[in-house]
Design an enzyme around this catalytic site. Structure first.
Site, PDB file in Angstrom:
ATOM      1  N   ARG A  84       0.836  -1.200   0.000  1.00 37.35           N
ATOM      2  CA  ARG A  84       0.000   0.000   0.000  1.00 37.35           C
ATOM      3  C   ARG A  84       0.875   1.256   0.000  1.00 37.35           C
ATOM      4  O   ARG A  84       0.529   2.273  -0.623  1.00 37.35           O
ATOM      5  CB  ARG A  84      -0.925  -0.018   1.213  1.00 37.35           C
ATOM      6  CG  ARG A  84      -2.081  -1.021   1.015  1.00 37.35           C
ATOM      7  CD  ARG A  84      -2.642  -1.491   2.337  1.00 37.35           C
ATOM      8  NE  ARG A  84      -3.865  -2.272   2.209  1.00 37.35           N
ATOM      9  CZ  ARG A  84      -3.912  -3.585   2.009  1.00 37.35           C
ATOM     10  NH1 ARG A  84      -2.779  -4.283   1.866  1.00 37.35           N
ATOM     11  NH2 ARG A  84      -5.061  -4.214   1.935  1.00 37.35           N
ATOM     12  N   ASP A 107      -4.272 -14.858   9.130  1.00 37.44           N
ATOM     13  CA  ASP A 107      -2.997 -15.176   8.480  1.00 37.44           C
ATOM     14  C   ASP A 107      -2.095 -16.031   9.352  1.00 37.44           C
ATOM     15  O   ASP A 107      -1.208 -16.716   8.861  1.00 37.44           O
ATOM     16  CB  ASP A 107      -2.246 -13.880   8.119  1.00 37.44           C
ATOM     17  CG  ASP A 107      -2.799 -13.282   6.847  1.00 37.44           C
ATOM     18  OD1 ASP A 107      -3.633 -13.946   6.205  1.00 37.44           O
ATOM     19  OD2 ASP A 107      -2.403 -12.155   6.504  1.00 37.44           O
ATOM     20  N   ARG A 137       3.728 -19.338   4.109  1.00 37.30           N
ATOM     21  CA  ARG A 137       2.931 -19.677   5.293  1.00 37.30           C
ATOM     22  C   ARG A 137       3.304 -21.062   5.829  1.00 37.30           C
ATOM     23  O   ARG A 137       3.488 -21.236   7.028  1.00 37.30           O
ATOM     24  CB  ARG A 137       1.438 -19.649   4.976  1.00 37.30           C
ATOM     25  CG  ARG A 137       0.956 -18.346   4.482  1.00 37.30           C
ATOM     26  CD  ARG A 137      -0.021 -17.665   5.469  1.00 37.30           C
ATOM     27  NE  ARG A 137      -0.101 -16.251   5.143  1.00 37.30           N
ATOM     28  CZ  ARG A 137       0.620 -15.304   5.732  1.00 37.30           C
ATOM     29  NH1 ARG A 137       1.444 -15.604   6.712  1.00 37.30           N
ATOM     30  NH2 ARG A 137       0.519 -14.057   5.371  1.00 37.30           N
TER      31      ARG A 137
END
Ligand code: NAP
Length: 745
Positions: free
Chosen positions: A336, A626, A698
Site C-alpha cells: 500500500r 494469516d 505460510r
C-alpha cells in the site's frame, strides 16, 4: 533418426539449403548432426563455399543443377542475404512441386512477402517465412555451428494463405534442432526486430563510426573500457547484411530511430539543465527494465533470493534465549505504501519496506507507469510521487507475479486512469477469483474484462468517469475494500463501503496518513475524492506474523526473553498475539509512536511458559486469519486439546494453509482431527523428523515454528520463500540462542 510421421501431409526427407553461409550452413549442419532428415543438399552462388561445406560435413551433397534439386526437395530454405531473396524465389518458382515447403531465414519479412506476392501472384500454401533469432559476428560456411539454434527463438510468420499443417511440420523441424518456435504477423515481426535488433546494431555502428572519426581516436580506443567493448560488440557484424536490412526494413527502422532520438533529446536536455529527477528517472527506469528483462530471460523472480529456493533448515527447541530480533516489514503495508506514495505529490521516503516477490511486483508495475522509485536498498525506498493524474500508460501488460493484493488494489487505481491497461500474473494468480473486485468496480462505472473463469488477465479500459457507490461487501475482503477506496480517489461523490466483519484497515489508515478525506465509523468507511495526496515519511511496521512465530519459538524455550521492536499492532491483526497470550505466553506490550498511521509496540516475550490448550473461533479467529497455521503449531506443543472453528471460509483459499499445516503436524505424529469447519489439535511432546515447506511462505513459517517446538532436530525442506521474506532471520535467530541452521542442497 528422428522420425516424422509417414502420415504427415508434408513429410520432410530431403532439404535444400540455398545460401551456404553462417545461417544456412548452421541449419544444414544441425539437421545432419541430429539426423533429422535423410539428406541435406547445399547450394550457393560461390562454388568455393559449396566445396568447403561438403568438406566440413555441413551438407551431404552439393547441388550441381539447382532446377533439378528444387524439383526433388521436400523443403527449401532460403538462407541468402535479404536483398537476394526475390531473385532466388523467382529462380526456383518454375521447378517447385506442390508439396514442397518453402521457407527463409531472412532478418526482415515484409520485403520478402511483397516480393513473393509479386512473383507467385497467389502465394502457395506451403510458403512459410521464418527468422531464427540467433547469429554471430562471423559469416560464411566455415562459421557453421550445429548448436547455433539451441535454446534460441525462431519466429515463423505464416500468412493467411499458409496451410497450418505446413507451418506445423516446419515448426517441428526447427524444434528438432533445439529452437523455441514462436509465431508472429509479418508487420509485427519487422516492428519488433527493428526495435530489439536493428536499432541496437545501427547505434553500435554509429557510435564506433563517430568515435573513429575523432582525431584522437587511437587514444579513445586504447582507453576504452569494458562498457564500450560490450556496447559495440555487434558493430563487428557483416556491413553488407546490415546495409541490406536497413533498406529492407526502412519504415520500421526509421520509426525506431525517431523514438530513440527523442529519448536522447530528453536526456540531453536533462543533462544540460542539471535536472536530477529526470536523469534519475531515466536511469532507474532503465535499470529496473534491464533487470526485469534479465529475470525474464533467466526465468527468475523479482527478488534476488532465488538461490535460496532449495535451502533446508534444521531447527529444534532451545534451552536459553536472550536478545533482540529485527523482524521484516509488513507485506500488506509495504504494498500500500508504494501505491499511495506513487499517487502522492512530492517525495516519500519509506523505511522497513519488505523486499519480497509481491511488493517488488507492485513496485515494478508503478515504475512501468512512469513513477521514479529509488531502491529498495536494505528496506529503504524513495518514491517520487506523480500525483493523482500523473501515471503514464505502461509500455505493455503489467506482470504482477503471484500477488493478488497487487492485482486487486491496482484494479481500483487503474479503473480510473485515462489509459487502457492489462494486468496478468503467474499461473496461480490466474486461478484467483477477480469477480469480487471487478463487479463493484463496474458498478462505479469501470470497464473491465476478465477471463471466462472470472480471473486474470484483467483488461481495463481507460477514460471512464467513476461515480462513488455505497457497497456492502458480500464477504469480508480487505483487498476488495481497498480497491474500491482507491477507485474512490477519482470518483464523483463519496464512496462508502460497509463490511459484515471488520477486515484489516491498512488502506484507510495509510490514505489518512497521505492526507485523504477518509473516515471510518459505524456506517462503514467513506472516502471523498481529494484534490491531492501529500507525500510523507513512512516507517513500515514490522510483521506481526513473524512476531507470532517468534512467540512460539520462545514459548518452547527453557528460559530467557526475546525483544521485538516496532511490531505492527493494528487491532485487526492482533488476534494471534491475543490467542498466544490466552494460551499462557507471557508478553509485555510497550506501545510506541504510530508508524504509517498504524499502532506499533515493542514486545518483550518471556520464555518458560508452558502453553495451554485454547478454543478459537468467531471474531478472534478473523483477526488471526494469516497466523492460523502458526496457532495450530502452538496448539501442538500446548497441554490439552485445542479447538479452532469457523474455518470453512479459509478452506477455500487457493493455498489452503490450514490443510497444509494439518499435514505438517501429522507428519510429525501429532493427533489432528479435521472437518470442513473445525480443526482439533491434541498437544504432545514433539520429538523431531522431517517436513516439507514446499516453497510456501505460510507453510514455511508454520514448519519452522514446529521445528522450534521439537525436542530433537527437525529438518524443514524447501524454505526458499521463508528465507526470501526475511533473508537474515536465521543469523538473527542464532544470535539470540535459537537452534536453527541452514542446509544447502
Ligand atoms: P552469409 O554468411 O554471408 O551467407 C550468405 C550466403 O549466401 C553467402 O555464401 C552468399 O554468397 C550466398 N548468396 C548470396 N546471394 C546468393 C544467391 N543469389 N544465390 C545463392 N547464394 C547466394 O550470411 P548469413 O549471416 O548466413 O545470413 C543469411 C541470411 O540469414 C540473411 O538473410 C540474414 O538476414 C539472415 N540472418 C542472419 C543472421 C546473422 O546473425 N548473421 C541472423 C539471423 C538471420 P556470397 O558470399 O558470394 O555473397
Amino acid at each position: 533418426m528422428l522420425s516424422y510421421s509417414s502420415l504427415s501431409k508434408y513429410p520432410i526427407k530431403r532439404v535444400l539449403v540455398i545460401g551456404l553461409g553462417l545461417i544456412g550452413g548452421s541449419f544444414a549442419k544441425a539437421l545432419k548432426t541430429r539426423s533429422c532428415v535423410e539428406e541435406v543438399v547445399g547450394a550457393d552462388r560461390n562454388p568455393d563455399e559449396c566445396r568447403l561445406g561438403l568438406d566440413l560435413g555441413v551438407v551431404d551433397r552439393v547441388a550441381e543443377d539447382l532446377a533439378a534439386e528444387v524439383g526433388l526437395a521436400d523443403l527449401i530454405v532460403l538462407a541468402v542475404p535479404v536483398k537476394a531473396m526475390e531473385k532466388v524465389l523467382a529462380e526456383i518458382k518454375p521447378h517447385l512441386r506442390l508439396q514442397t515447403l518453402v521457407t527463409d531465414v531472412g532478418s526482415t519479412k515484409t520485403n520478402l512477402v511483397t516480393a513473393a506476392r509479386a512473383i507467385f501472384g497467389r502465394l502457395p500454401p506451403t510458403f512459410i517465412p521464418g527468422h531464427p533469432i540467433a547469429g554471430a559476428e562471423k559469416s560464411g560456411v566455415r562459421a557453421s555451428d550445429a548448436d547455433l539454434f539451441e535454446r534460441h527463438k525462431l519466429i515463423l510468420t505464416p500468412l493467411p494463405e499458409t496451410d497450418p499443417d505446413a507451418t506445423l511440420e516446419l515448426a517441428r523441424l526447427w524444434q528438432a534442432v533445439g529452437a523455441e518456435v514462436l509465431q508472429m504477423e509479418v508487420e509485427r515481426h519487422d516492428e519488433v526486430l527493428a526495435a530489439t535488433s536493428h536499432l541496437p546494431h545501427l547505434l553500435a555502428f554509429s557510435l564506433v563510426d563517430t568515435l573513429a572519426r575523432e582525431e584522437e581516436n587511437l587514444d579513445i580506443f586504447r582507453y576504452a573500457a569494458g562498457g564500450f567493448r560490450d556496447f559495440t560488440r555487434i558493430a563487428a557484424s557483416d556491413p553488407t547484411m546490415w546495409h541490406d536490412i536497413c533498406i529492407a526494413n526502412r519504415e520500421a527502422i526509421l520509426a525506431q530511430i525517431d523514438r530513440y532520438t527523442s529519448g536522447v533529446g530528453r536526456l540531453r536536455a536533462a543533462v544540460d539543465s542539471g535536472d536530477s529527477e529526470t536523469l534519475l528517472g531515466i536511469f532507474t527506469r532503465a535499470k529496473s527494465a534491464r533487470d526485469h528483462f534479465t529475470r525474464l530471460i533467466n526465468k527468475t523472480g523479482y527478488s534476488s533470493n532465488d538461490h535460496m529456493a532449495g535451502v533446508s533448515l534444521r531447527a529444534q527447541r532451545t534451552n536459553e534465549i536472550d536478545g533482540q530480533i529485527n523482524l521484516p516489514g509488513d507485506k500488506s503495508i509495504s504494498q500500500r505504501a508504494i501505491i499511495l506514495a506513487s499517487l502522492a505529490e512530492g517525495v516519500t521516503d519509506i523505511t522497513g519496506f519488505l523486499e519480497n516477490e509481491d511488493s517488488l511486483a507492485t513496485l515494478q508495475a508503478l515504475r512501468d507507469m512512469g513513477v521514479v522509485i529509488e531502491g529498495p536498498h536494505q528496506g529503504q525506498v524513495r518514491v517520487y510521487g506523480v500525483g493523482l493524474n500523473g501515471l503514464q500508460p505502461p509500455p505493455g501488460p503489467l506482470y504482477l507475479g503471484h500477488s493478488a493484493t497487487a492485482m486487486r488494489l491496482l484494479a481500483g487505481v487503474l479503473a480510473a486512469q485515462p489509459f487502457d491497461t492489462e494486468l496478468f500474473g503467474d499461473e496461480a494468480l490466474s486461478q484467483r477469483n477477480m469477480t469480487r473486485v471487478v463487479d463493484p468496480l463496474r458498478a462505479m462505472g469501470a470497464q473491465i474484462e476478465i477471463s471466462d473463469t472470472g480471473g486474470a488477465p484483467l483488461r481495463i479500459k481507460g477514460g471512464q468517469a467513476l461515480q462513488g457507490i455505497e457497497y456492502t461487501l458480500p464477504m469480508p475482503s480487505a483487498q476488495v475494500k481497498s480497491a474500491l477506496l482507491l477507485a474512490g480517489l477519482w470518483a464523483s461523490g463519496e464512496t462508502r463501503i460497509r463490511e459484515p466483519v471488520l477486515t484489516r484497515d491498512h488502506t484507510e489508515r495509510m490514505l489518512a496518513a497521505f492526507g485523504a478525506d477518509v473516515e471510518a465509523g459505524e456506517q462503514g468507511v467513506v472516502i471523498k475524492a481529494p484534490r491531492a495526496l501529500t507525500a510523507t515519511r513512512l516507517a513500515i511496521p514490522r510483521d506481526i506474523s513473524w512476531a507470532a512465530l517468534c512467540g512460539i519459538a520462545v514459548a518452547g524455550s527453557g528460559q530467557g526473553q526475546l525483544e521485538l521492536d516496532a511490531v505492527g499492532m493494528n487491532p485487526t491483526r492482533t488476534g494471534a498475539l491475543e490467542v498466544l497470550q490466552r494460551m499462557g505466553l507471557q508478553v509485555e506490550v510497550n506501545a510506541q509512536p504510530d508508524q504509517a498511521g498504524e499502532p506499533v509496540a515493542q514486545l518483550n516475550i518471556q520464555a518458560g511458559s508452558r502453553l495451554q490448550a485454547v478454543q478459537v473461533g468467531g471474531e478472534l479467529l478473523s483477526r488471526a486469519m494469516d497466523e492460523l497455521p502458526l496457532l495450530l503449531v502452538a496448539a501442538a506443543q500446548a497441554e490439552g486439546v485445542s479447538r479452532f472453528n469457523g474455518l470453512s471460509r479459509l478452506r477455500h483459499k487457493e493455498e489452503d494453509p490450514v490443510g497444509r499445516t494439518v499435514e505438517l503436524l501429522r507428519t510429525l505424529g501429532i493427533n489432528v482431527g479435521e472437518s470442513e469447519d473445525e480443526v482439533v489439535v491434541t498437544g504432545a511432546c514433539i520429538s523431531g523428523g522431517q517436513v516439507d515447506a514446499a516453497g510456501s511462505l505460510r507453510a514455511g513459517m508454520a514448519a519452522l515454528a514446529l521445528g522450534f517446538s521439537c525436542s530433537e532436530p527437525c529438518l524443514i525442506d524447501r524454505c526458499g520463500s521463508l528465507l526470501s521474506a526475511c533473508p537474515d532471520f536465521v543469523e538473527q535467530a542464532q544470535r539470540v540462542g535459537l537452534k536453527v541452521h541452514k542446509e544447502e542442497d
